[in-house]
Structures are given as structure tokens and as C-alpha cells.
Enzyme design. Structure first.
Site, PDB file in Angstrom:
ATOM      1  CE  LYS A 128      13.219  -9.135 -16.292  1.00 32.92           C
ATOM      2  NZ  LYS A 128      14.254  -8.985 -15.286  1.00 32.92           N
ATOM      3  CD  GLU A 155      -9.041  22.697   6.241  1.00 36.12           C
ATOM      4  OE1 GLU A 155      -9.368  23.914   6.246  1.00 36.12           O
ATOM      5  OE2 GLU A 155      -9.172  21.961   7.233  1.00 36.12           O
ATOM      6  NE  ARG A 208     -20.428  15.594  17.858  1.00 33.30           N
ATOM      7  CZ  ARG A 208     -19.319  14.910  17.587  1.00 33.30           C
ATOM      8  NH1 ARG A 208     -18.150  15.412  17.935  1.00 33.30           N
ATOM      9  NH2 ARG A 208     -19.377  13.750  16.988  1.00 33.30           N
ATOM     10  N   GLY A 259       0.716   5.410  -3.915  1.00 29.96           N
ATOM     11  CA  GLY A 259       0.233   6.611  -4.610  1.00 29.96           C
ATOM     12  C   GLY A 259      -0.798   6.286  -5.676  1.00 29.96           C
ATOM     13  CB  SER A 314      -0.928  -0.009   1.211  1.00 29.27           C
ATOM     14  OG  SER A 314      -0.171  -0.037   2.379  1.00 29.27           O
ATOM     15  CG  MET A 341     -13.654  31.037  14.379  1.00 32.31           C
ATOM     16  SD  MET A 341     -15.097  30.492  15.335  1.00 32.31           S
ATOM     17  CE  MET A 341     -16.294  31.707  14.811  1.00 32.31           C
ATOM     18  CB  CYS A 375     -12.671  24.234  12.581  1.00 32.19           C
ATOM     19  SG  CYS A 375     -14.221  23.421  12.969  1.00 32.19           S
ATOM     20  CB  ILE A 409      -9.519 -11.775   2.560  1.00 32.97           C
ATOM     21  CG1 ILE A 409      -8.498 -12.905   2.629  1.00 32.97           C
ATOM     22  CG2 ILE A 409     -10.933 -12.329   2.665  1.00 32.97           C
ATOM     23  CD1 ILE A 409      -8.533 -13.693   3.915  1.00 32.97           C
ATOM     24  CG  HIS A 447     -12.637  22.480   8.156  1.00 33.63           C
ATOM     25  ND1 HIS A 447     -11.487  22.160   8.838  1.00 33.63           N
ATOM     26  CD2 HIS A 447     -13.652  22.215   8.996  1.00 33.63           C
ATOM     27  CE1 HIS A 447     -11.799  21.716  10.042  1.00 33.63           C
ATOM     28  NE2 HIS A 447     -13.104  21.727  10.168  1.00 33.63           N
TER      29      HIS A 447
HETATM   30  N1  GLN Z   1     -14.081  20.393  18.243  1.00 33.39           N
HETATM   31  C1  GLN Z   1     -14.702  21.512  17.631  1.00 33.39           C
HETATM   32  C2  GLN Z   1     -16.154  21.253  17.300  1.00 33.39           C
HETATM   33  O1  GLN Z   1     -16.585  20.132  17.284  1.00 33.39           O
HETATM   34  C3  GLN Z   1     -13.958  21.923  16.386  1.00 33.39           C
HETATM   35  C4  GLN Z   1     -13.992  20.904  15.305  1.00 33.39           C
HETATM   36  C5  GLN Z   1     -12.971  21.122  14.235  1.00 33.39           C
HETATM   37  O2  GLN Z   1     -12.001  21.847  14.424  1.00 33.39           O
HETATM   38  N2  GLN Z   1     -13.139  20.463  13.114  1.00 33.39           N
HETATM   39  O3  GLN Z   1     -16.900  22.176  17.066  1.00 33.39           O
END
Ligand code: GLN
Length: 545
Positions: free
Chosen positions: A227, A521, A476, A21, A18, A387, A384, A152, A519
């Protein structure tokens, strides 16, 4: 009515071991085909039993990648999106666990009319159906089968692609097999035997590869390629090398140089395929040899496991490439940062980044880093949890609410500035229940949501004046609106909102201090970097000067 597209399938399997890539190889082929003007999508079929990777520890499985529609998927989907510059959905990733749960559900419902349910045909048919669903509306669907041939648990998936080859017309399926060609130092030779064995294993279960991609430390010579072609029974132009490269984004170019599209077009009867990769090529050159450099402190608790921040580190590369800048990451373990050493740890960086995370481990160190960025006016991006922590840090150290916290870390804290997502306290102190139903169930807020951008804010500048943006979520907890007025009065402004939820905070009188609940990213691609990350790197560059 438009003619329904006839989808053709490229199945990518992996042999020997594994981590060769396979995802990058699959994404590279997809990129080239898309560039040739075809409508291309890509699917990852994972043989493990988890229904999705959402509950898997990042230590086990690297990052959980989140799609627009809120699916928690394998991190390879992130590579696909970054290469293909297309947003994928929950149809683009499924696991054995998901296949079995839907077959069992159908069985309970009586859909199979009393038949005995078996791996063949029922499980295999379910896999085939899911592959076809992901292919709908596309000219080509690339299907990456997770795991290694010989496992498997992978057998039903391989049986599914074997069956599709039989079922579909000629020129509709192609098998690509990725193997390892190891270099044995003592012998000074690259060895083809593992490839031969792996192909033998594939043939034993009825799959004949059309193309072999050879992962190796160094380029293969023509003799070795021939080959492999002879011993594995593929055409000579169907042995493609994929040697270690400075950047994963070089791989499509490496494939193109070997004219990979000609044999693909021959097998799938796609006609002449012309591509223009000049923009990609320009960006890759800037990934490999940029003229500028910035140093960014990446503060997180998984610094030994960088795979768990894959999208973010790639996002930094994209921003860097677009600014002709090398982003030099200084990995800072948040568990090791305290008020004593924070200055020493961060004094040489041009920007500070605090990434997302769950749980209280390392949280204090992250807040030390945030305080440092706030007070020393160093560009800061908090994502996230990054913040949420800048709200807590500000509430404690500027508003003087010493017991401010997230209820994730202290359920009974006096000032829950970060509160649970489905039980909000509204401004009158009354409880308000709002529940987010993710498409897959669960209590997390997942997937893309609109965010309204405040005019004349840093957020607005960064997103080029957009009034509304859309970014992806996985969390959350939320900033508690009860504290908003006080935070704003003291200079932590809310510049992004989504349906009354606080999405983005930024500091007044600071060159660049942005905390985003989403996020960024997850939507960053090489050819279109995410604006928040791009803005942060740009500000860090200015700081460096
Ligand atoms: N733990 C935080 C939440 O649940 C931030 C989650 C995160 O950074 N993805 O809100």
C-alpha cells in the site's frame, strides 16, 4: 595515476517527526555497502544556525562528538564511526551557520564580483560543493539531511539535493526517505497516512523518493508495504521496515534480511553486491543475549540525559559484546553522592566510571566515588574530568594538600594540581605559554594526539604493549607537572605522556585504576572496542567473580 572515483550519492531525509533514527538508518546502509567492498563515507548536513555544536549544551543537543582532526560535531557522526569503523573528519558534518559564514566571508572578499548574494544559487551552491567535497574519493557518499521535511530551515538543503539529481548523470543519486508508521492502539492498526503526506511534501519541492524506510513499533505486513509502495510511487522492494529492535546494531541485519542492497544497486547501478555480516551478527547476538554480566556505576551529572554520554554508553556496549558480557549501568547522580551515602551507593558495583564534564557541579560527589574506588580497590576508569578529579582527590587525601584543586573550580587555590592548558607553570615555577590551536580555533585542546605509553604499566597492558597510542581530546585544563614527582612518590604514577603533558595516571597496588585525559569512547566501535574501556570491563568482570 589512479582513476578518479565517480562518487554516487544516497540522500537520506526524514519525515513526520524527528528522532526516528535517521542517523542509524543512514549508518546501517553505509555499513552494508562498505561490507560489500565499496568505499563509503557519510555526511551529516544540519540545518541549524550554530556554526558547530561545540557551544551547544548537552542538555539541548546530546553529546558533542569529536573527530580525529578536532571538529566538534553532531552526535550522529559518532554513530557513523561506530557503525562504519572509519574515522571521519570535519568535512563530514556542516551546518547552515557554517555555510552562511563561508558565503559571507567570500562575499566580503569580493569573490562574487559584485553579484547580489542569494539563497539560490549561492547558499545552495555552497551546500552542493560541501557535499561533493565530502564525497571525493568514495564510491558512495551517504548524505543525511538533519531535521524533518517541512522545516523552513531545511529548504536550501533539499534544494541542493534536488539540484544534484538534475546535475549528475542517471544512476548517480538516490533519495531515501524515512518516515513514521504509527500504531494506533484504539484501532489496532498501523497507519500509512503520515507517510503519504510526508512524501507528498517532498514531491511538492521536487524530490521523488526512490526508497521509503518505515519506522514503526512492529513489523509491517506485505499488504501494508504494498500500500505504501502504491500510494508513494516507489517499487515494492523499496519499502523497507525498521521496527523497534533490542539493539541499534540489529538494524543493518534487519535491512539486509529485506534485501535492501538489491534496489540500492539497481538505482545506483552498482552491480552485484555481496556482503558477509557474520562477524557483526556474532557481536550483535552477544549484545542482545550475553552470558555474563557486570554492574558498573556510571557517575555523572547528566544522568537524566543519557544522550550526553552516548559514545561512552555505546563504548560500554562494544566492550561488553566483545567479552560476551552485559554491562548493567547503575546511574549515579554525582550531585547526590556524599561521604555518608557513598558506601550504600557503590557497595554493589563491580566497577566505577567517572565521565568527563565541565563546571563544578557534582564534582565533590565524583571525588567521593573516586576515593571509594581507590581505597576499596574497585576497578576505576576516570575519563577527562574523571582523570583530573582523581589527581585532585589523591593530592588532597594522600599528599595532604587540602587546598588542591583545578583552577576551573577555584582560580586562586593554593595548589592548582589541574592547571590551565595554555598557561603552564613549569617545574621552576616560571610561567610557560603553550597554545593549542585547534583547527577550528578556540582554546580547547581538541582532536587526536599521540600519547607515549610507559613500559610495564597498566596502560601498556591494556593497550597490548603499544608504545604509542592516539586518542581524542576535548578539554582546557591539564594536570600540572609541578606536582608530578610527589604524586608518583606516593603511588599515583604517570603512565602516559603527550609532549610533556600528563595524559594518563594510574595507581600502584590497585587491580585497575586508570585516569585518562583523553576520551577513549570516541574511538570505540562495535567491531573494535576501545582498549581502555575493554580493559576496565574485563577488570570489573574479574572483580565480580
Ligand atoms: N572541564 C575539564 C577541562 O576542560 C574536563 C573536560 C572534559 O571532561 N571533557 O579540562
Amino acid at each position: 595515476m589512479a582513476k578518479k572515483r565517480e562518487t554516487k550519492y544516497i540522500f537520506v531525509t526524514g519525515g513526520v517527526l524527528s528522532s526516528l533514527g535517521k542517523g542509524i538508518a543512514a549508518a546501517s546502509i553505509a555499513t552494508l555497502l562498505k561490507n560489500a567492498g565499496l568505499k563509503v563515507s557519510i555526511l551529516k548536513a544540519d540545518p541549524y544556525i550554530n556554526v558547530d555544536p561545540g557551544t551547544m549544551s548537552p542538555l539541548e543537543h546530546g553529546e558533542v562528538f569529536v573527530t580525529d582532526d578536532g571538529a566538534e560535531t553532531d552526535l550522529d557522526l559518532g554513530h557513523y564511526e561506530r557503525f562504519l569503523d572509519e574515522s571521519l573528519s570535519q568535512n563530514n558534518n556542516f551546518t547552515t551557520g557554517r555555510v552562511y559564514s563561508s558565503v559571507i566571508e567570500k562575499e566580503r572578499r569580493g569573490d562574487y564580483l559584485g553579484k547580489t548574494i542569494q539563497v539560490i544559487p549561492h547558499i545552495v551552491n555552497e551546500i552542493v560543493e560541501r557535499i561533493k567535497k565530502a564525497g571525493e574519493g568514495n564510491d558512495v557518499l551517504i548524505v543525511e539531511i538533519g531535521g524533518t521535511v517541512g522545516d523552513i530551515e531545511g529548504l536550501p538543503f533539499l534544494e541542493a539535493i534536488r539540484a544534484m539529481r538534475v546535475e549528475l548523470d542517471k544512476h548517480h543519486t538516490m533519495n531515501v526517505h524515512l518516515t513514521l508508521v504509527p500504531y494506533i492502539k484504539a484501532a489496532g492498526e498501523l497507519k500509512t497516512k503520515p507517510t503519504q503526506h510526508s512524501v507528498g511534501e517532498l514531491r511538492r519541492i521536487g524530490i521523488t523518493p526512490d526508497m521509503i524506510i518505515c519506522r514503526s513499533e512492529m513489523p509491517l505486513n506485505r499488504e501494508l508495504k504494498d500500500k505504501i509502495a502504491a500510494s508513494c510511487g516507489v517499487e515494492k522492494n523499496c519499502v523497507i521496515e525498521s521496527y523497534d529492535s533490542a539493539s541499534i546494531y540489529q538494524i543493518p541485519l534487519l535491512f539486509l534480511k529485506q534485501d535492501i542492497l538489491t534496489p540500492i544497486s539497481e538505482v545506483l547501478n552498482l552491480g552485484e553486491l555481496k556482503v558477509d555480516m557474520s562477524n557483526w551478527d556474532r557481536l550483535v547476538k552477544r549484545v542482545i543475549a550475553p552470558t555474563k554480566e557486570v554492574k558498573i556505576a556510571f557517575v555523572g551529572k547528566y544522568v537524566d540525559l543519557k544522550e550526553s554520554y552516548k559514545s561512552l554508553t555505546e563504548g560500554l556496549i562494544h566492550a561488553g559484546a566483545n567479552l560476551d558480557t552485559k554491562v548493567d549501568i547503575k546511574w549515579c547522580d554525582s550531585e547526590r553522592i556524599d561521604s555518608e551515602n557513598v558506601e550504600d551507593t557503590l557497595k554493589d558495583v563491580d566497577g566505577i566510571l567517572v565521565a568527563g564534564g565541565f563546571g563544578s557541579r557534582g564534582v565533590d560527589g565524583k571525588m567521593q566515588a573516586i576515593k571509594f574506588a581507590r581505597e576499596r580497590k574497585i576497578p576505576y576508569l576516570g575519563i577527562c574530568l574523571g582523570m583530573q578529579l582523581c589527581v585532585i582527590e589523591f593530592a588532597r587525601n594522600v599528599l595532604g594538600l587540602k587546598d588542591a584543586n583545578s583552577i576551573e573550580f577555584n582560580e586562586n587555590c593554593k595548589d592548582p594540581v589541574i592547571y590551565l592548558i595554555d598557561t603552564f607553570i613549569d617545574t621552576n615555577g616560571k610561567k610557560q605559554i603553550r597554545t593549542y590551536q585547534s583547527p577550528l580555533g578556540g582554546t580547547m585542546r581538541l582532536g587526536a594526539y599521540d600519547c607515549n605509553v610507559k613500559e610495564n604499566s597498566l596502560l601498556s597492558t591494556v593497550y597490548n604493549g603499544a608504545k604509542k597510542i592516539k586518542e581524542r581530546h576535548r578539554h582546557r585544563y591539564e594536570a600540572n607537572p609541578k606536582y608530578r614527582e610527589e604524586l608518583e612518590k606516593q603511588g599515583l604514577l604517570v603512565s602516559g605522556e603527550s609532549n610533556g603533558l600528563i595524559e594518563v595516571v594510574e595507581l600502584k597496588d590497585h587491580p585497575f585504576f586508570l585516569g585518562v585525559q583523553f576520551h577513549p569512547e570516541f574511538t570505540s566501535r562495535l567491531t573494535s572496542p576501545n582498549p581502555a574501556i575493554l580493559g576496565f570491563i574485563d577488570a570489573s568482570l574479574k572483580h565480580a567473580r
